[in-house]
Motif scaffolding. Structure first.
Motif, mmCIF file in Angstrom:
data_model
loop_
_atom_site.group_PDB
_atom_site.id
_atom_site.type_symbol
_atom_site.label_atom_id
_atom_site.label_comp_id
_atom_site.label_asym_id
_atom_site.label_seq_id
_atom_site.Cartn_x
_atom_site.Cartn_y
_atom_site.Cartn_z
ATOM 1 N N TYR A 14 -9.571 13.823 -114.247
ATOM 2 C CA TYR A 14 -8.350 13.010 -114.101
ATOM 3 C C TYR A 14 -7.709 12.804 -115.472
ATOM 4 C CZ TYR A 14 -9.286 11.943 -109.190
ATOM 5 O OH TYR A 14 -9.491 12.036 -107.833
ATOM 6 N N VAL A 15 -8.512 12.484 -116.465
ATOM 7 C CA VAL A 15 -7.998 12.284 -117.820
ATOM 8 C C VAL A 15 -7.451 13.589 -118.385
ATOM 9 C CG1 VAL A 15 -8.649 11.692 -120.188
ATOM 10 C CG2 VAL A 15 -9.379 10.226 -118.291
ATOM 11 N N GLU A 16 -8.136 14.697 -118.137
ATOM 12 C CA GLU A 16 -7.648 15.998 -118.608
ATOM 13 C C GLU A 16 -6.283 16.327 -118.000
ATOM 14 O OE1 GLU A 16 -8.679 18.447 -120.738
ATOM 15 O OE2 GLU A 16 -10.406 17.308 -121.442
ATOM 16 N N ALA A 17 -6.083 15.990 -116.743
ATOM 17 C CA ALA A 17 -4.772 16.209 -116.113
ATOM 18 C C ALA A 17 -3.701 15.380 -116.822
ATOM 19 C CB ALA A 17 -4.833 15.851 -114.631
ATOM 20 N N PHE A 18 -4.039 14.140 -117.132
ATOM 21 C CA PHE A 18 -3.132 13.239 -117.841
ATOM 22 C C PHE A 18 -2.841 13.792 -119.235
ATOM 23 C CE2 PHE A 18 -2.726 8.434 -119.084
ATOM 24 C CZ PHE A 18 -1.350 8.556 -119.158
ATOM 25 N N MET A 19 -3.868 14.271 -119.901
ATOM 26 C CA MET A 19 -3.698 14.821 -121.241
ATOM 27 C C MET A 19 -2.881 16.115 -121.206
ATOM 28 S SD MET A 19 -7.409 14.048 -122.932
ATOM 29 C CE MET A 19 -6.892 14.112 -124.655
ATOM 30 N N ALA A 20 -3.067 16.927 -120.177
ATOM 31 C CA ALA A 20 -2.304 18.171 -120.059
ATOM 32 C C ALA A 20 -0.814 17.866 -119.964
ATOM 33 C CB ALA A 20 -2.777 18.970 -118.848
ATOM 34 N N LYS A 21 -0.481 16.799 -119.255
ATOM 35 C CA LYS A 21 0.923 16.389 -119.163
ATOM 36 C C LYS A 21 1.467 16.063 -120.556
ATOM 37 C CE LYS A 21 4.023 12.993 -117.112
ATOM 38 N NZ LYS A 21 4.152 11.783 -116.298
ATOM 39 N N VAL B 203 -8.285 8.010 -124.439
ATOM 40 C CA VAL B 203 -8.192 7.038 -123.343
ATOM 41 C C VAL B 203 -8.017 5.631 -123.919
ATOM 42 C CG1 VAL B 203 -9.526 5.894 -121.505
ATOM 43 C CG2 VAL B 203 -9.426 8.391 -121.616
ATOM 44 N N ASN B 204 -8.834 5.296 -124.908
ATOM 45 C CA ASN B 204 -8.773 3.952 -125.492
ATOM 46 C C ASN B 204 -7.475 3.685 -126.235
ATOM 47 O OD1 ASN B 204 -11.211 2.968 -124.495
ATOM 48 N ND2 ASN B 204 -12.360 3.904 -126.160
ATOM 49 N N SER B 205 -6.780 4.723 -126.651
ATOM 50 C CA SER B 205 -5.526 4.552 -127.396
ATOM 51 C C SER B 205 -4.323 4.352 -126.480
ATOM 52 C CB SER B 205 -5.272 5.767 -128.294
ATOM 53 O OG SER B 205 -4.853 6.888 -127.519
ATOM 54 N N ARG B 206 -4.508 4.550 -125.186
ATOM 55 C CA ARG B 206 -3.377 4.526 -124.257
ATOM 56 C C ARG B 206 -2.958 3.115 -123.908
ATOM 57 N NH1 ARG B 206 -0.662 8.888 -124.394
ATOM 58 N NH2 ARG B 206 0.344 8.067 -122.554
ATOM 59 N N GLY B 207 -1.699 2.807 -124.164
ATOM 60 C CA GLY B 207 -1.152 1.516 -123.760
ATOM 61 C C GLY B 207 -0.761 1.477 -122.303
ATOM 62 N N ASP B 208 -0.708 2.657 -121.662
ATOM 63 C CA ASP B 208 -0.305 2.724 -120.261
ATOM 64 C C ASP B 208 -1.490 2.748 -119.299
ATOM 65 O OD1 ASP B 208 -1.024 5.227 -121.149
ATOM 66 O OD2 ASP B 208 0.854 6.201 -120.594
ATOM 67 N N LEU B 209 -2.696 2.525 -119.816
ATOM 68 C CA LEU B 209 -3.882 2.335 -118.977
ATOM 69 C C LEU B 209 -4.396 0.928 -119.198
ATOM 70 C CD1 LEU B 209 -5.866 5.677 -119.538
ATOM 71 C CD2 LEU B 209 -4.531 5.024 -117.530
ATOM 72 N N SER B 210 -4.808 0.285 -118.127
ATOM 73 C CA SER B 210 -5.323 -1.088 -118.238
ATOM 74 C C SER B 210 -6.669 -1.097 -118.959
ATOM 75 C CB SER B 210 -5.482 -1.712 -116.850
ATOM 76 O OG SER B 210 -6.558 -1.104 -116.158
ATOM 77 N N GLU C 193 -4.610 4.749 -111.678
ATOM 78 C CA GLU C 193 -3.728 4.581 -112.830
ATOM 79 C C GLU C 193 -3.279 5.930 -113.392
ATOM 80 O OE1 GLU C 193 -4.691 1.645 -115.737
ATOM 81 O OE2 GLU C 193 -5.439 0.241 -114.223
ATOM 82 N N VAL C 194 -4.182 6.888 -113.457
ATOM 83 C CA VAL C 194 -3.808 8.208 -113.974
ATOM 84 C C VAL C 194 -2.801 8.876 -113.042
ATOM 85 C CG1 VAL C 194 -4.663 10.547 -114.392
ATOM 86 C CG2 VAL C 194 -5.861 8.586 -115.379
ATOM 87 N N LEU C 195 -3.042 8.830 -111.749
ATOM 88 C CA LEU C 195 -2.121 9.461 -110.819
ATOM 89 C C LEU C 195 -0.749 8.800 -110.851
ATOM 90 C CD1 LEU C 195 -4.423 10.318 -107.777
ATOM 91 C CD2 LEU C 195 -3.669 11.805 -109.656
ATOM 92 N N THR C 196 -0.725 7.499 -111.066
ATOM 93 C CA THR C 196 0.560 6.798 -111.224
ATOM 94 C C THR C 196 1.299 7.334 -112.445
ATOM 95 O OG1 THR C 196 -0.242 4.797 -110.129
ATOM 96 C CG2 THR C 196 1.640 4.543 -111.629
#
Length: 130
Positions: free
Chosen positions: A44-51, A66-73, A123-126
């Motif tokens: 799931y994270v790899e898909a997000f990163m690929a985007k 992942v920890n640097s992302r402000g768009d993940l809770s 959250e990733v799919l959103t």
């Protein structure tokens, strides 16, 4: 690097396996349920990163991203970290972990899959849809 859709397909496949494993009573393969859930989270994270056109070279680099992302809770980040940490202990038997995840409670394993992974997926799919 694999396309976003391939990562999403693999994530779904791994999550399906994790759910199959936690539906056994009693949980016979706790270790593999957590490991499958972790690798679902990875994809799931790899898909997000690929985007974002990012391609990490290690699990620790992915965790830092992942920890640097402000768009993940914080809860989603914590779920990823818990899956990461627990899967490392199970795969390499570190920190005095016993074989097969015998030290894990069934309830905790089920929660990592049904709550933690599900939150991260949501959250990733959103984010992927935006």
């Amino acid at each position: 690097m694999a396309r976003k859709s391939f990562h999403q397909q693999q994530a779904s496949h791994n999550e399906e396996l994790a759910n199959e494993l936690i539906n056994q009573v009693p949980l016979k393969f706790k270790d593999w349920a957590v490991i499958a859930a972790f690798y679902a989270a990875v994809h799931y994270v790899e898909a997000f990163m690929a985007k974002a056109k990012k391609h990490p070279k290690s699990h620790t680099a992915r965790l830092a991203w992942v920890n640097s992302r402000g768009d993940l809770s914080d809860d989603a980040k914590d779920a990823y970290k818990e899956l990461y940490d627990t899967s490392v202990m199970l795969r390499y038997l570190t920190n005095g972990a016993s074989a097969r995840g015998a030290w894990l409670r069934d309830q905790d394993v089920a929660e990592m899959v049904t709550t933690g992974l599900a939150l991260l997926r949501s959250e990733v799919l959103t984010q992927l849809a935006s």
